[in-house]
Design a protein around this motif. Sequence first.
Motif, PDB file in Angstrom:
ATOM      1  N   GLU A 125       1.192 -15.753   2.307  1.00 57.03           N
ATOM      2  CA  GLU A 125       2.649 -15.744   2.464  1.00 57.03           C
ATOM      3  C   GLU A 125       3.232 -14.361   2.295  1.00 57.03           C
ATOM      4  N   ALA A 126       2.444 -13.408   1.824  1.00 58.60           N
ATOM      5  CA  ALA A 126       2.925 -12.041   1.567  1.00 58.60           C
ATOM      6  C   ALA A 126       1.748 -11.080   1.583  1.00 58.60           C
ATOM      7  N   SER A 127       2.067  -9.795   1.595  1.00 58.48           N
ATOM      8  CA  SER A 127       1.052  -8.755   1.409  1.00 58.48           C
ATOM      9  C   SER A 127       1.312  -8.067   0.087  1.00 58.48           C
TER      10      SER A 127
ATOM     11  N   TYR B 180      -3.592   2.385  -3.009  1.00 58.74           N
ATOM     12  CA  TYR B 180      -4.890   2.161  -3.646  1.00 58.74           C
ATOM     13  C   TYR B 180      -5.601   0.968  -3.015  1.00 58.74           C
ATOM     14  N   SER B 181      -4.816  -0.087  -2.712  1.00 61.50           N
ATOM     15  CA  SER B 181      -5.375  -1.241  -2.002  1.00 61.50           C
ATOM     16  C   SER B 181      -4.245  -2.018  -1.348  1.00 61.50           C
ATOM     17  N   ILE B 182      -4.592  -2.821  -0.341  1.00 57.40           N
ATOM     18  CA  ILE B 182      -3.644  -3.727   0.299  1.00 57.40           C
ATOM     19  C   ILE B 182      -4.341  -5.060   0.473  1.00 57.40           C
TER      20      ILE B 182
ATOM     21  N   ALA C 296       6.298  -7.741  -9.359  1.00 57.54           N
ATOM     22  CA  ALA C 296       5.899  -7.310  -8.013  1.00 57.54           C
ATOM     23  C   ALA C 296       6.891  -7.750  -6.955  1.00 57.54           C
ATOM     24  N   GLU C 297       7.527  -8.901  -7.168  1.00 55.68           N
ATOM     25  CA  GLU C 297       8.452  -9.428  -6.158  1.00 55.68           C
ATOM     26  C   GLU C 297       9.856  -8.851  -6.275  1.00 55.68           C
ATOM     27  N   ASP C 298      10.135  -8.093  -7.354  1.00 55.75           N
ATOM     28  CA  ASP C 298      11.485  -7.577  -7.572  1.00 55.75           C
ATOM     29  C   ASP C 298      11.706  -6.180  -6.993  1.00 55.75           C
ATOM     30  N   ALA C 299      10.640  -5.522  -6.560  1.00 54.40           N
ATOM     31  CA  ALA C 299      10.755  -4.196  -5.939  1.00 54.40           C
ATOM     32  C   ALA C 299      10.473  -4.333  -4.440  1.00 54.40           C
ATOM     33  N   GLU C 300      10.643  -3.236  -3.698  1.00 52.20           N
ATOM     34  CA  GLU C 300      10.451  -3.332  -2.240  1.00 52.20           C
ATOM     35  C   GLU C 300       9.879  -2.041  -1.674  1.00 52.20           C
TER      36      GLU C 300
ATOM     37  N   LYS D 173       4.955  -6.842  -3.847  1.00 49.85           N
ATOM     38  CA  LYS D 173       4.800  -7.783  -2.735  1.00 49.85           C
ATOM     39  C   LYS D 173       5.747  -7.401  -1.604  1.00 49.85           C
ATOM     40  N   THR D 174       5.249  -7.527  -0.398  1.00 49.06           N
ATOM     41  CA  THR D 174       6.076  -7.285   0.774  1.00 49.06           C
ATOM     42  C   THR D 174       5.749  -8.335   1.818  1.00 49.06           C
ATOM     43  N   ASN D 175       6.369  -8.248   2.996  1.00 52.36           N
ATOM     44  CA  ASN D 175       6.159  -9.310   3.985  1.00 52.36           C
ATOM     45  C   ASN D 175       4.721  -9.294   4.505  1.00 52.36           C
ATOM     46  N   LYS D 176       4.266 -10.440   4.979  1.00 54.15           N
ATOM     47  CA  LYS D 176       2.859 -10.599   5.354  1.00 54.15           C
ATOM     48  C   LYS D 176       2.477  -9.788   6.591  1.00 54.15           C
ATOM     49  N   GLU D 177       3.477  -9.357   7.367  1.00 60.49           N
ATOM     50  CA  GLU D 177       3.178  -8.560   8.566  1.00 60.49           C
ATOM     51  C   GLU D 177       2.985  -7.074   8.259  1.00 60.49           C
ATOM     52  N   TYR D 178       3.314  -6.678   7.030  1.00 64.77           N
ATOM     53  CA  TYR D 178       3.247  -5.249   6.697  1.00 64.77           C
ATOM     54  C   TYR D 178       1.799  -4.760   6.708  1.00 64.77           C
TER      55      TYR D 178
END
Length: 351
Positions: A299-301, A292-294, A275-279, A315-320
């Motif tokens: 520390e992340a979304s 499907y869900s968020i 999950a952390e290797d894609a963007e 996983k992406t930044n927590k502000e997303y």
Amino acid sequence: MARLQLKNVNKRWGTFVGVENFDLDIADQEFLVLLGPSGCGKSTTMRMIAGLEDVTDGEILLGDRVVNKLEPKDRDISMVFQSYGLYPNLSVYENIRFPLRVRKVPREQHDDMVMRAVRMVELEDFMHRRPAELSGGQRQRVALGRAIVRKPTVFLMDEPLSNLDAKLRVSTRAQIKNLQSKLKVTTVYVTHDQIEAMTLADRVVVMNAGKIQQVGTPTEIYDNPANTFVASFIGSPAMNLVEGTLKDGVFQGEGIRVEGLPTDVSGNITLGFRAEDAEIIEGPGNISAPVYSIELLGEASMITWRLGGALVSIKTNKEYRAEIGETVNARIPSNICHLFDTVSGAVVAHG
């Protein structure tokens, strides 16, 4: 020296196979974790080491000595159980002292040995309390103190944290790691919790259906899983696994397309990535599908899509922010993808 060897160890009850061809060399002072789901054979393996279960075939060696036929009390092994196993009518001091009495250690040595163990597990202020007056974490520390009081050759720990709440598990986990480092005792630790395995182990043995699936350091197993079972069991979240076909370096699955993969592999392939290797990206990517869900993890979304029968998370930044049902795109670099044979589950190529 407390080198522990299991040579082609099997355990059967009639036609049921509990452990099959377990072959492993555990180094002196190593912290080894047996990891797997319930019923995979990890506790049975530990009980055979302890002498609580007979070995059907194979040998268990402690140092240079075969211990298969030795009684548990003669193996110089201490075991910490999930249920603590404390004597309710005895104080903390007497619970920790009990193994010394059983082994007929000279009485004049008891106080020094018990107090050493009490200090190591930080129970000086609770020595005269009984187990009913202690918290779960304190009871587990009493069990640890009782295990270390006589300086055994090998520690065995059978899911010792499973009865504790999340906060206590974290603090007690750190204490176990610190204790093992100080004591320098060969330790075999059983758990179904991959976070415990990753944080505690020098090496992890991943088991399933009585068989070893992979042996390696936590980093090796996380970065290079041997098969889809290991990939799906290690990591939080587990590795994303999507079935599809691979031809001429292009993987195509429902809702996903990845180019630039090895051209010497083709056919039905399961694509894996962390999950952390894609963007998440704005423009066209390897995935373009409704959310499907968020989930906000702190520390992340975590963004999740349903692609065919698979749930895929990144996983992406927590502000997303995104709405469920909104189309979101993601980029998956080809060099971080793992390829597995869809039928056997075995790894074909690592990213």
